[in-house]
Design a protein around this motif. Sequence first.
Motif, PDB file in Angstrom:
ATOM      1  N   TRP A 172     -33.021  53.540   9.784  1.00 43.06           N
ATOM      2  CA  TRP A 172     -33.710  53.113  11.002  1.00 43.06           C
ATOM      3  C   TRP A 172     -34.451  54.263  11.671  1.00 43.06           C
ATOM      4  CZ3 TRP A 172     -34.624  48.234  12.266  1.00 43.06           C
ATOM      5  CH2 TRP A 172     -33.860  47.246  11.630  1.00 43.06           C
ATOM      6  N   ASP A 173     -34.172  55.475  11.248  1.00 49.22           N
ATOM      7  CA  ASP A 173     -34.881  56.630  11.798  1.00 49.22           C
ATOM      8  C   ASP A 173     -36.117  56.993  10.977  1.00 49.22           C
ATOM      9  OD1 ASP A 173     -33.015  56.978  13.860  1.00 49.22           O
ATOM     10  OD2 ASP A 173     -31.686  58.134  12.550  1.00 49.22           O
ATOM     11  N   LEU A 174     -36.323  56.284   9.872  1.00 51.65           N
ATOM     12  CA  LEU A 174     -37.473  56.563   9.024  1.00 51.65           C
ATOM     13  C   LEU A 174     -38.719  55.869   9.569  1.00 51.65           C
ATOM     14  CD1 LEU A 174     -35.806  56.051   5.515  1.00 51.65           C
ATOM     15  CD2 LEU A 174     -36.112  58.211   6.776  1.00 51.65           C
ATOM     16  N   GLU A 175     -39.877  56.364   9.177  1.00 57.91           N
ATOM     17  CA  GLU A 175     -41.131  55.757   9.616  1.00 57.91           C
ATOM     18  C   GLU A 175     -41.234  54.314   9.145  1.00 57.91           C
ATOM     19  OE1 GLU A 175     -45.969  56.566   9.322  1.00 57.91           O
ATOM     20  OE2 GLU A 175     -44.536  58.098   8.677  1.00 57.91           O
ATOM     21  N   GLN A 176     -40.799  54.069   7.904  1.00 54.98           N
ATOM     22  CA  GLN A 176     -40.731  52.701   7.386  1.00 54.98           C
ATOM     23  C   GLN A 176     -39.300  52.204   7.545  1.00 54.98           C
ATOM     24  OE1 GLN A 176     -43.737  51.163   7.263  1.00 54.98           O
ATOM     25  NE2 GLN A 176     -43.218  50.295   5.298  1.00 54.98           N
ATOM     26  N   SER A 177     -39.028  51.594   8.685  1.00 56.49           N
ATOM     27  CA  SER A 177     -37.677  51.107   8.961  1.00 56.49           C
ATOM     28  C   SER A 177     -37.400  49.859   8.129  1.00 56.49           C
ATOM     29  CB  SER A 177     -37.540  50.767  10.446  1.00 56.49           C
ATOM     30  OG  SER A 177     -38.235  49.561  10.746  1.00 56.49           O
ATOM     31  N   PRO A 178     -36.133  49.442   8.043  1.00 54.39           N
ATOM     32  CA  PRO A 178     -35.815  48.207   7.324  1.00 54.39           C
ATOM     33  C   PRO A 178     -36.628  47.010   7.805  1.00 54.39           C
ATOM     34  CG  PRO A 178     -33.802  49.419   7.725  1.00 54.39           C
ATOM     35  CD  PRO A 178     -34.898  50.160   8.445  1.00 54.39           C
TER      36      PRO A 178
END
Length: 371
Positions: A172-178
Amino acid sequence: MGFLKKKSSSKETEIQEAEVLIEQQSPTCPITAIVEQDNRTIYFYLWGAEGSNFGVKSSWVRNLKKAPQQLETALMEQGVPPMQTEEFCIHPNGSEKLNKDNLSIIWLEEGDGAALLSNGEVISIIASWAGQNGFNGYSKEAKGQGDFAWELSDDNALYDRVHASKEFWDAWDLEQSPFNILQPKILDTYDEIFGEQDNYFAIDGNEWPPKGLYLKKGESKTVFATVGLSLIPMPVVEMYTENRFDANRIEFGFLINSPITDEAVQQIGGWMSAQTTIPWHNITFLGEGHTIEFMSLNSSKLNFVLLTSQLNILPEPNIEKYRNSITNFLWMVPISEKERQHIIDNGSETIIEKLNEIGEEVFSLDRAEVI
């Protein structure tokens, strides 16, 4: 938050007031994880919100002093957290205290279970099925199946779940979240089955987790469908099903005869949005044959809905698996209080059979009762 602390009558030691080492809220459910340490023992707790059916789950983590040979029943009767008996301790002479600065918690993806880590190592796990059949949780300090914790062996399958859960939360902290990944896939499925969307609404109130609502206003029928519920698996499913991957993810659909007013669209959309929180806020799950209350619309007597994918006339969106789980698309079919009571008393099979017989009448809030 733990047992009521009292002074022991023992001549050897005085039981000190427990210190809270870590306290953390579940990301999805009204459950709080707490670790308490006194001068004798350490316990890991999961506390459900007041009024929930979750209650309190407690698991022994370790003894800090020499283990007793017999259960400390007298202390337990006073509300004092007991030490694990010598028979079930890897270190019967006790272990060192835990440093709060070294502790962390990883919640399982459902939010109803958690692992306690010290310096990044899993030392205790409370799973959703804890509190049943003599099982309270797992501990690295336990040996065999103790009264207050079972052995956390190196081959325990929950290790993989804990590691997968950490990966999920970190995503969830990534640019492409789930959600960024899943949302367009679900919308493409809906566009293919129902037709290209007329509108899309965010229904999360700007709170995590993100959720949306697809809307297709056709000439004869209007379709609503949720987007994103399936990101988070529902809690407690594995306590009732053999394979959690078959039942732990859902999306909702609602289909009604057109035309309907913009006001009705807003009312239905708002009502569906409210229902999307039920499994997690109530620490429960929803599935085939379950019923929930429906909003009052047009003075209809159909004031409940049946959740089902079994009606022949309803489309079946085939949403691809997510994290090894099937996503069950459940239609919210309006039913009366009398029909609901029949389902409670006899199951949903008869009602579904009769609803199948009336065909497209199931899309009307003015239809006659089928029983």
